[in-house]
Design a protein around this motif. Structure first.
Motif, short mmCIF file in Angstrom:
data_model
loop_
_atom_site.label_atom_id
_atom_site.label_comp_id
_atom_site.label_asym_id
_atom_site.label_seq_id
_atom_site.Cartn_x
_atom_site.Cartn_y
_atom_site.Cartn_z
N TYR A 68 0.75 -0.82 0.39
CA TYR A 68 -0.57 0.19 0.34
C TYR A 68 0.67 1.38 0.21
N TRP A 69 1.63 1.38 0.63
CA TRP A 69 2.64 2.44 1.20
C TRP A 69 3.79 2.19 -0.26
N TYR A 70 4.42 1.60 -0.97
CA TYR A 70 5.40 1.25 -2.01
C TYR A 70 4.35 2.54 -3.18
N ASN A 71 2.66 1.77 -3.31
CA ASN A 71 1.85 2.38 -3.63
C ASN A 71 1.69 3.94 -4.45
N ARG A 72 1.91 4.69 -2.03
CA ARG A 72 1.15 5.62 -2.41
C ARG A 72 2.78 6.40 -3.04
N ALA A 73 3.37 5.81 -2.75
CA ALA A 73 4.96 7.09 -2.93
C ALA A 73 5.51 6.34 -4.44
N GLY A 74 4.40 5.76 -4.84
CA GLY A 74 4.89 5.69 -7.07
C GLY A 74 6.30 5.01 -7.18
N LYS A 75 6.40 4.06 -6.32
CA LYS A 75 6.87 2.91 -6.33
C LYS A 75 7.17 1.06 -6.21
N PRO A 76 7.85 0.12 -6.48
CA PRO A 76 7.50 -1.28 -7.48
C PRO A 76 7.58 -2.02 -5.59
N PHE A 77 7.15 -2.81 -5.56
CA PHE A 77 8.01 -3.38 -3.87
C PHE A 77 9.18 -3.98 -4.79
N PRO A 78 9.75 -3.43 -3.69
CA PRO A 78 11.45 -3.97 -3.93
C PRO A 78 12.02 -5.62 -4.07
N SER A 79 12.98 -5.84 -4.99
CA SER A 79 13.71 -7.69 -4.76
C SER A 79 14.67 -7.30 -4.02
N ILE A 80 15.04 -6.35 -3.46
CA ILE A 80 16.99 -6.09 -3.07
C ILE A 80 16.40 -6.27 -1.57
N SER A 81 17.91 -6.55 -1.05
CA SER A 81 17.40 -6.96 0.30
C SER A 81 16.44 -5.83 1.01
N LEU A 82 16.73 -5.92 2.40
CA LEU A 82 16.06 -4.54 3.28
C LEU A 82 17.39 -3.57 3.81
N GLN A 83 18.87 -4.27 3.99
CA GLN A 83 20.40 -3.72 3.56
C GLN A 83 19.94 -2.78 3.12
N GLU A 84 19.70 -3.71 1.90
CA GLU A 84 20.32 -2.21 0.52
C GLU A 84 19.23 -1.25 0.25
N GLU A 85 18.08 -1.66 0.69
CA GLU A 85 16.90 -0.56 0.34
C GLU A 85 16.61 0.74 1.42
N TRP A 86 17.33 0.04 2.17
CA TRP A 86 17.98 1.21 3.59
C TRP A 86 18.65 2.01 2.40
N THR A 87 19.66 1.34 2.15
CA THR A 87 21.27 2.23 2.09
C THR A 87 20.22 3.02 0.66
N VAL A 88 19.85 2.08 -0.29
CA VAL A 88 18.73 3.51 -1.51
C VAL A 88 18.41 4.19 -0.90
N ILE A 89 17.57 3.89 -0.44
CA ILE A 89 16.52 5.13 0.80
C ILE A 89 17.32 6.66 1.13
N ALA A 90 18.39 6.14 1.49
CA ALA A 90 19.24 6.83 2.49
C ALA A 90 20.42 7.87 1.58
N THR A 91 20.61 7.58 0.24
CA THR A 91 21.08 7.92 -0.74
C THR A 91 20.41 8.83 -1.32
N ALA A 92 19.76 8.49 -1.70
CA ALA A 92 18.75 9.73 -2.24
C ALA A 92 18.00 10.96 -1.45
N LEU A 93 18.06 9.77 -0.13
CA LEU A 93 18.23 11.62 0.41
C LEU A 93 19.04 12.30 1.12
N LEU A 94 19.53 11.66 1.22
CA LEU A 94 21.10 12.80 1.53
C LEU A 94 21.38 13.18 0.30
N ALA A 95 20.94 12.87 -0.86
CA ALA A 95 21.42 13.33 -2.19
C ALA A 95 20.75 14.92 -2.63
N LYS A 96 19.15 15.21 -1.92
CA LYS A 96 17.95 15.86 -1.72
C LYS A 96 18.44 17.53 -1.02
N ARG A 97 19.75 16.34 0.14
CA ARG A 97 19.49 18.72 1.13
C ARG A 97 20.48 18.85 0.52
#
Length: 97
Positions: A68-97
């Protein structure tokens, strides 16, 4: 701050000053406090919050809620590990700062 600097802060006991609510939620999650992370973004409705929210519910094991929340975010359900996803999200958010 880059991703390596951010990851290093998770070794500290005190959250760094100036983090966005989204990065603060990821920091709390990395520290093992899922509830604190969730409470930071639970009531927010923007797409970035939805992405972090989705990740947290995926980590919790509630894939239905996570989808539900991935849909609200406009993101597909990931197939990567949770740690990889954490890193992807954090990297994207840091790039916006």
């Amino acid at each position: 701050m880059n991703i390596l600097d951010f990851i290093k802060t998770t070794e500290e006991t005190t959250q760094p000053a100036g983090l966005t609510v989204h990065l603060a939620a990821l920091w709390q999650d990395a520290k093992g406090d899922w509830q604190a992370a969730h409470s930071l973004i639970d009531q927010l409705t923007d797409t970035t919050s939805a992405w972090v929210h989705a990740y947290l519910h995926r980590k919790e094991g509630d894939n239905s809620n996570a989808r539900y929340w991935y849909n609200r975010a406009g993101k597909p359900f990931p197939s990567i590990s949770l740690q990889e996803e954490w890193t992807v999200i954090a990297t994207a958010l840091l790039a916006k700062r």
